[in-house]
Motif scaffolding. Structure first.
Motif, mmCIF file in Angstrom:
data_model
loop_
_atom_site.group_PDB
_atom_site.id
_atom_site.type_symbol
_atom_site.label_atom_id
_atom_site.label_comp_id
_atom_site.label_asym_id
_atom_site.label_seq_id
_atom_site.Cartn_x
_atom_site.Cartn_y
_atom_site.Cartn_z
ATOM 1 N N ARG A 170 0.810 -1.213 0.000
ATOM 2 C CA ARG A 170 0.000 0.000 0.000
ATOM 3 C C ARG A 170 0.845 1.264 0.000
ATOM 4 N N ASP A 171 2.059 1.161 0.564
ATOM 5 C CA ASP A 171 2.901 2.353 0.594
ATOM 6 C C ASP A 171 3.857 2.393 -0.599
ATOM 7 N N GLY A 172 3.581 1.585 -1.636
ATOM 8 C CA GLY A 172 4.303 1.705 -2.902
ATOM 9 C C GLY A 172 5.591 0.920 -3.007
ATOM 10 N N ARG A 173 5.891 0.072 -2.030
ATOM 11 C CA ARG A 173 7.133 -0.704 -2.120
ATOM 12 C C ARG A 173 6.883 -2.024 -2.822
ATOM 13 N N ARG A 188 6.631 -2.032 14.159
ATOM 14 C CA ARG A 188 5.355 -2.374 13.546
ATOM 15 C C ARG A 188 5.629 -3.036 12.201
ATOM 16 N N VAL A 189 4.750 -3.919 11.809
ATOM 17 C CA VAL A 189 4.892 -4.567 10.502
ATOM 18 C C VAL A 189 3.705 -4.197 9.634
ATOM 19 N N ALA A 190 3.978 -4.044 8.330
ATOM 20 C CA ALA A 190 2.909 -3.652 7.401
ATOM 21 C C ALA A 190 2.223 -4.868 6.804
ATOM 22 N N LEU A 202 -7.306 1.410 8.280
ATOM 23 C CA LEU A 202 -6.140 0.867 8.969
ATOM 24 C C LEU A 202 -5.069 1.939 9.036
ATOM 25 N N THR A 203 -4.374 2.001 10.148
ATOM 26 C CA THR A 203 -3.342 3.025 10.288
ATOM 27 C C THR A 203 -1.969 2.388 10.490
ATOM 28 N N VAL A 204 -1.769 1.228 9.823
ATOM 29 C CA VAL A 204 -0.495 0.531 9.980
ATOM 30 C C VAL A 204 0.607 1.314 9.270
#
Ligand code: SF4
Length: 221
Positions: free
Chosen positions: A33-36, A58-60, A215-217
């Motif tokens: 989701r964060d483009g990686r 924290r893990v995504a 979700l705020t992961v």
């Protein structure tokens, strides 16, 4: 100095503490989701010797842990089959029962702090409604009602009476079905409403909207 077991398994120091070695990586990539761009799945051996610790992080992505040796402790403090206040316990069916919760199917779902519990409940009820085989009316209709009313709450279209009605729907499933899937649906629903009543009411009062229920992961760095 590398511990003997880490030496035998050829483990390297992990950036957050402990020792690890990647043993498998899926060929198929996936964009997070964060483009990686990451492998769809990986597998590692991980060792945390006594006296060492793994730093908070924290893990995504979802993680599945298989304990091969030693004792695994878990810090509880969120929702679950029967939520309990924050407490650190050794992972096990009896220890979980001792603090007033359950290990259920012996799987632990870790939900990031800050995740909206009403959104979680809707997500969970979608699963149960979908998985109900439909043979028993209380399970078939009850899971659908639980999902529908929770969705209505998130959409800001439910009344306090409908929020209260979730109890009746869940209680109507308890003990009235052929298999334990019915209780599996009703128990977390009851626990969510009991533990997170304030959050549910915030939607009914219009203080939160579905747009807040995300979700705020944060990415694992
Ligand atoms: S309780 Fe079990 S048997 Fe009954 S409808 Fe649900 S899944 Fe099917």
């Amino acid at each position: 100095m590398r511990p003997l077991l880490a030496d035998e398994l050829d483990l390297q120091p992990h950036p957050e503490g402990g020792w690890y070695r990647q043993t498998w990586r899926a060929d198929e990539p996936v964009r997070t989701r964060d483009g990686r761009d990451r492998a769809t799945a990986t597998m590692i051996l991980f060792l945390l010797p006594a006296g060492e610790c793994s730093a908070w992080h924290r893990v995504a992505s979802e993680e599945i842990w298989l304990a091969h040796r030693g004792v695994v402790a878990i810090e509880l403090g969120g929702d679950g089959t029967a939520p309990v206040p924050g407490v650190i316990e050794t992972l096990g069916v009896d220890t979980m029962r001792g603090v007033g919760t359950m290990l259920g199917t012996c799987c632990v779902t870790v939900i990031a702090e800050g995740t909206d519990p009403v959104w979680c409940m809707e997500n969970l009820m979608q699963f149960y409604r979908h998985e109900s085989c439909g043979q028993c009316t209380p399970c078939r209709e009850g899971s659908a009602w639980l999902e529908r009313v929770t969705g209505k709450i998130l959409d800001g279209k439910a009344s306090m009476a409908e929020l209260g009605g979730l109890h009746d729907i869940a209680n109507g499933i308890m003990g009235n079905t052929i298999c334990a899937f019915g209780e599996g649906t009703a128990m977390p629903a009851l626990a969510f409403i009991q533990k997170f009543r304030k959050e549910f009411e915030a939607y009914v009062r219009g203080q939160r909207t579905r747009a807040d229920a995300r979700l705020t992961v944060e990415p694992w760095s």
